[in-house]
Motif scaffolding. Structure first.
Motif, PDB file in Angstrom:
ATOM      1  N   ASP A 172      21.420 -17.960 -42.273  1.00  0.00           N
ATOM      2  CA  ASP A 172      22.649 -18.987 -42.674  1.00  0.00           C
ATOM      3  C   ASP A 172      23.723 -18.699 -43.095  1.00  0.00           C
ATOM      4  O   ASP A 172      24.418 -19.176 -43.841  1.00  0.00           O
ATOM      5  CB  ASP A 172      21.875 -20.098 -43.507  1.00  0.00           C
ATOM      6  CG  ASP A 172      21.283 -21.162 -42.366  1.00  0.00           C
ATOM      7  OD1 ASP A 172      21.739 -21.363 -41.474  1.00  0.00           O
ATOM      8  OD2 ASP A 172      20.764 -21.904 -43.124  1.00  0.00           O
ATOM      9  N   ILE A 173      24.009 -17.217 -43.204  1.00  0.00           N
ATOM     10  CA  ILE A 173      25.058 -16.566 -43.816  1.00  0.00           C
ATOM     11  C   ILE A 173      26.611 -17.016 -43.379  1.00  0.00           C
ATOM     12  O   ILE A 173      27.403 -17.149 -44.203  1.00  0.00           O
ATOM     13  CB  ILE A 173      24.969 -14.878 -43.660  1.00  0.00           C
ATOM     14  CG1 ILE A 173      26.158 -14.294 -44.723  1.00  0.00           C
ATOM     15  CG2 ILE A 173      25.398 -14.485 -42.320  1.00  0.00           C
ATOM     16  CD1 ILE A 173      25.591 -14.300 -46.182  1.00  0.00           C
ATOM     17  N   GLY A 174      26.577 -17.699 -42.130  1.00  0.00           N
ATOM     18  CA  GLY A 174      27.709 -18.319 -41.624  1.00  0.00           C
ATOM     19  C   GLY A 174      27.939 -19.514 -42.402  1.00  0.00           C
ATOM     20  O   GLY A 174      29.396 -19.946 -42.431  1.00  0.00           O
ATOM     21  N   LYS A 175      27.232 -20.170 -43.158  1.00  0.00           N
ATOM     22  CA  LYS A 175      27.598 -21.400 -43.831  1.00  0.00           C
ATOM     23  C   LYS A 175      28.436 -20.852 -45.225  1.00  0.00           C
ATOM     24  O   LYS A 175      28.944 -21.957 -45.842  1.00  0.00           O
ATOM     25  CB  LYS A 175      26.282 -21.880 -44.374  1.00  0.00           C
ATOM     26  CG  LYS A 175      25.466 -22.600 -43.457  1.00  0.00           C
ATOM     27  CD  LYS A 175      24.448 -23.369 -43.765  1.00  0.00           C
ATOM     28  CE  LYS A 175      23.344 -24.236 -42.668  1.00  0.00           C
ATOM     29  NZ  LYS A 175      22.329 -24.941 -43.077  1.00  0.00           N
ATOM     30  N   ARG A 199      29.373 -24.307 -36.187  1.00  0.00           N
ATOM     31  CA  ARG A 199      29.991 -23.258 -36.191  1.00  0.00           C
ATOM     32  C   ARG A 199      29.381 -22.133 -36.844  1.00  0.00           C
ATOM     33  O   ARG A 199      29.652 -21.086 -36.970  1.00  0.00           O
ATOM     34  CB  ARG A 199      31.474 -23.400 -36.618  1.00  0.00           C
ATOM     35  CG  ARG A 199      32.495 -24.223 -35.456  1.00  0.00           C
ATOM     36  CD  ARG A 199      33.608 -24.217 -35.718  1.00  0.00           C
ATOM     37  NE  ARG A 199      34.638 -25.333 -34.765  1.00  0.00           N
ATOM     38  CZ  ARG A 199      34.913 -26.474 -35.207  1.00  0.00           C
ATOM     39  NH1 ARG A 199      34.886 -26.691 -36.139  1.00  0.00           N
ATOM     40  NH2 ARG A 199      35.512 -27.186 -34.343  1.00  0.00           N
ATOM     41  N   HIS A 200      28.618 -22.688 -38.047  1.00  0.00           N
ATOM     42  CA  HIS A 200      28.133 -21.760 -39.024  1.00  0.00           C
ATOM     43  C   HIS A 200      27.083 -20.655 -38.178  1.00  0.00           C
ATOM     44  O   HIS A 200      26.918 -19.447 -38.549  1.00  0.00           O
ATOM     45  CB  HIS A 200      27.092 -22.336 -40.032  1.00  0.00           C
ATOM     46  CG  HIS A 200      25.598 -22.481 -39.604  1.00  0.00           C
ATOM     47  ND1 HIS A 200      25.461 -23.755 -38.760  1.00  0.00           N
ATOM     48  CD2 HIS A 200      24.461 -21.937 -39.433  1.00  0.00           C
ATOM     49  CE1 HIS A 200      23.975 -23.815 -38.820  1.00  0.00           C
ATOM     50  NE2 HIS A 200      23.470 -22.666 -39.054  1.00  0.00           N
ATOM     51  N   THR A 201      26.721 -20.823 -36.824  1.00  0.00           N
ATOM     52  CA  THR A 201      25.947 -19.884 -36.177  1.00  0.00           C
ATOM     53  C   THR A 201      26.752 -18.647 -35.723  1.00  0.00           C
ATOM     54  O   THR A 201      26.453 -17.758 -35.629  1.00  0.00           O
ATOM     55  CB  THR A 201      25.127 -20.533 -35.109  1.00  0.00           C
ATOM     56  OG1 THR A 201      26.237 -21.375 -34.303  1.00  0.00           O
ATOM     57  CG2 THR A 201      24.260 -21.510 -35.438  1.00  0.00           C
ATOM     58  N   LEU A 202      27.924 -19.195 -35.016  1.00  0.00           N
ATOM     59  CA  LEU A 202      29.049 -18.200 -34.736  1.00  0.00           C
ATOM     60  C   LEU A 202      29.481 -17.412 -35.710  1.00  0.00           C
ATOM     61  O   LEU A 202      29.724 -16.272 -35.826  1.00  0.00           O
ATOM     62  CB  LEU A 202      30.090 -19.037 -33.922  1.00  0.00           C
ATOM     63  CG  LEU A 202      29.668 -19.915 -32.807  1.00  0.00           C
ATOM     64  CD1 LEU A 202      30.654 -20.568 -32.463  1.00  0.00           C
ATOM     65  CD2 LEU A 202      29.335 -19.186 -31.551  1.00  0.00           C
ATOM     66  N   PHE A 216      20.135  -7.383 -32.723  1.00  0.00           N
ATOM     67  CA  PHE A 216      18.722  -7.713 -33.166  1.00  0.00           C
ATOM     68  C   PHE A 216      18.847  -8.772 -34.283  1.00  0.00           C
ATOM     69  O   PHE A 216      18.282  -9.774 -34.201  1.00  0.00           O
ATOM     70  CB  PHE A 216      18.041  -6.693 -33.382  1.00  0.00           C
ATOM     71  CG  PHE A 216      16.307  -6.881 -33.561  1.00  0.00           C
ATOM     72  CD1 PHE A 216      15.477  -6.963 -32.712  1.00  0.00           C
ATOM     73  CD2 PHE A 216      16.212  -6.961 -34.999  1.00  0.00           C
ATOM     74  CE1 PHE A 216      14.353  -7.201 -33.029  1.00  0.00           C
ATOM     75  CE2 PHE A 216      14.812  -7.216 -35.350  1.00  0.00           C
ATOM     76  CZ  PHE A 216      14.108  -7.431 -34.476  1.00  0.00           C
ATOM     77  N   LEU A 217      19.535  -8.506 -35.429  1.00  0.00           N
ATOM     78  CA  LEU A 217      19.771  -9.200 -36.631  1.00  0.00           C
ATOM     79  C   LEU A 217      20.726 -10.319 -36.171  1.00  0.00           C
ATOM     80  O   LEU A 217      20.314 -11.377 -36.839  1.00  0.00           O
ATOM     81  CB  LEU A 217      20.456  -8.229 -37.740  1.00  0.00           C
ATOM     82  CG  LEU A 217      19.368  -7.100 -38.355  1.00  0.00           C
ATOM     83  CD1 LEU A 217      19.945  -6.380 -39.305  1.00  0.00           C
ATOM     84  CD2 LEU A 217      18.105  -7.854 -38.777  1.00  0.00           C
ATOM     85  N   SER A 218      21.830  -9.963 -35.509  1.00  0.00           N
ATOM     86  CA  SER A 218      22.785 -11.212 -35.368  1.00  0.00           C
ATOM     87  C   SER A 218      22.136 -12.306 -34.500  1.00  0.00           C
ATOM     88  O   SER A 218      22.611 -13.345 -34.499  1.00  0.00           O
ATOM     89  CB  SER A 218      24.011 -10.742 -34.714  1.00  0.00           C
ATOM     90  OG  SER A 218      23.679 -10.021 -33.459  1.00  0.00           O
ATOM     91  N   SER A 219      21.257 -11.965 -33.589  1.00  0.00           N
ATOM     92  CA  SER A 219      20.820 -12.918 -32.605  1.00  0.00           C
ATOM     93  C   SER A 219      20.127 -14.050 -33.654  1.00  0.00           C
ATOM     94  O   SER A 219      20.072 -15.322 -33.046  1.00  0.00           O
ATOM     95  CB  SER A 219      19.904 -12.366 -31.875  1.00  0.00           C
ATOM     96  OG  SER A 219      18.691 -12.007 -32.091  1.00  0.00           O
ATOM     97  N   ALA A 220      19.553 -13.824 -34.763  1.00  0.00           N
ATOM     98  CA  ALA A 220      18.834 -14.664 -35.454  1.00  0.00           C
ATOM     99  C   ALA A 220      19.840 -15.851 -36.005  1.00  0.00           C
ATOM    100  O   ALA A 220      19.539 -16.922 -35.836  1.00  0.00           O
ATOM    101  CB  ALA A 220      17.988 -14.334 -36.481  1.00  0.00           C
ATOM    102  N   ALA A 221      21.102 -15.067 -36.455  1.00  0.00           N
ATOM    103  CA  ALA A 221      22.000 -16.179 -36.896  1.00  0.00           C
ATOM    104  C   ALA A 221      22.590 -16.975 -35.803  1.00  0.00           C
ATOM    105  O   ALA A 221      22.917 -18.207 -35.924  1.00  0.00           O
ATOM    106  CB  ALA A 221      23.120 -15.379 -37.542  1.00  0.00           C
TER     107      ALA A 221
END
Length: 351
Positions: A172-175, A199-202, A216-221
């Motif tokens: 959820d770092i995009g939040k 948009r927090h996912t993007l 690999f890590l970014s696909s979870a976000a």
């Protein structure tokens, strides 16, 4: 009295049968414990047992029911709180700099993740560690913890499970780029506010790739809100296109969100949450991942008090191998097999 096995002493007397996570009766009521029996309970990964309340030893116990924490809590709680505080710092830096530091991530979440093996009763752990901290940061830590456990249960090797736990921590770092007024809004979001939330996912994918350059890590976000039937966001892809790590983090994300209290949502009963996950596994969440999670969470209810829809109260004794929500319940001296007595339902589990 319910006691964590780390607090057992030779001479303690079991006041009820001890069952492992597969529902196998490992030790009978009335057993007087020696070092051999305590070791046997440990080998079967049994975390709590019921013992006779005896004055000479009772003062030394640390139990949930007594309002005192189990032995592992003083060591893990500071790590949990440090991870929440570190998560807040990560969100701030991500907003200011557009990326996070690998060292900061490892410093925040690494110590907690390395201590996970100390406590396998995930239900009790999350309940006891629940704090009044900002929901977004605590949710990130919980999803990291649950993603690590779920990856382990799915058979991922330790190194990969730890990596998936880190992905859950950062999902959820995009939040950080979403207004807190929107994140914490108690009323229904407007269409534009909901579009911004999505948009927090993007944003999360962008921030993680700026730090790790690791899909690999970014696909979870990016994909933790995608759904197997294509009804999720941000791209509406279906199950074939969703990465395995995002399927794991999605289950952890839904579970953590539903057991938490937010401004617009009341915390749900834990059994209700697992039932809801089971319902979602037929269309929205990956069924194998979800059923693995449920199968490993249900045994944590063994020994807990339950209320049935006929008004009776009893104890959760044994899980059913295929019907997750129809266990064996003891009411007084009687045993009710809910897989056969299908007119009965559990309405509440008391943790």
């Amino acid at each position: 009295m319910r006691v964590h096995i780390s607090d057992l002493k030779e001479g303690d007397l079991l006041s009820s049968d001890a069952f492992n996570h597969f529902g196998l009766n490992v030790m009978a009521k009335g057993t007087r414990l020696t070092s051999y029996e305590i070791a046997k309970l440990t080998q079967h990964s049994i975390d709590y047992v019921e013992v006779e309340m005896e004055a000479p030893v009772a003062a030394g116990y640390r139990t949930i029911e007594s309002g005192l924490p189990p032995r592992w809590l003083p060591s893990i709680k500071p790590l949990y709180e440090n991870a929440i505080s570190g998560c807040e710092d990560l969100f701030r830096k991500a907003l200011e700099e557009g990326k996070v530091s690998e060292e900061d991530v490892d410093r925040s979440f690494g110590p907690l993740m390395s201590s996970f093996q100390m406590e396998k009763d995930v239900v009790s752990m999350l309940l006891l560690l629940n704090t009044d901290d900002d929901y977004t940061y605590q949710h990130s830590v919980q999803v990291g913890m649950l993603s690590y456990y779920l990856a382990s249960w799915l058979g991922f090797p330790e190194e990969e499970a730890a990596r998936i736990g880190k992905a859950g921590f950062l999902h959820d770092i995009g939040k950080c780029r979403i207004s807190k007024d929107i994140l914490n809004k108690p009323e229904k979001l407007t269409s534009e506010e909901y579009r911004e939330i999505k948009r927090h996912t993007l944003y999360g994918e962008e921030i993680i790739l700026s730090t790790y350059d690791d899909p690999f890590l970014s696909s979870a976000a990016l994909q933790h809100h995608e759904r197997m039937d294509g009804t999720g966001y941000p791209h509406g892809i279906d199950g074939i296109e969703i990465s395995p790590i995002a399927k794991i983090v999605a289950v952890a994300d839904v579970y953590s969100a539903m057991i938490s209290t937010r401004s617009y949502q009341q915390k749900r009963d834990l059994l209700y949450v697992l039932r809801e996950l089971y319902r979602m596994s037929f269309h929205e969440l990956d069924p194998h991942t979800t059923h693995t999670f449920i199968r490993h969470m249900i045994p944590n209810f063994i020994g807990k008090s339950v209320e049935l829809d006929n008004g009776q109260f009893g104890t959760f004794i044994m899980t059913h191998p295929s019907e997750f929500f129809r266990p064996l319940i003891q009411v007084g001296e009687d045993f009710l097999d809910l897989s056969e007595q299908r007119e009965l339902e559990i309405t509440q589990i008391y943790m």
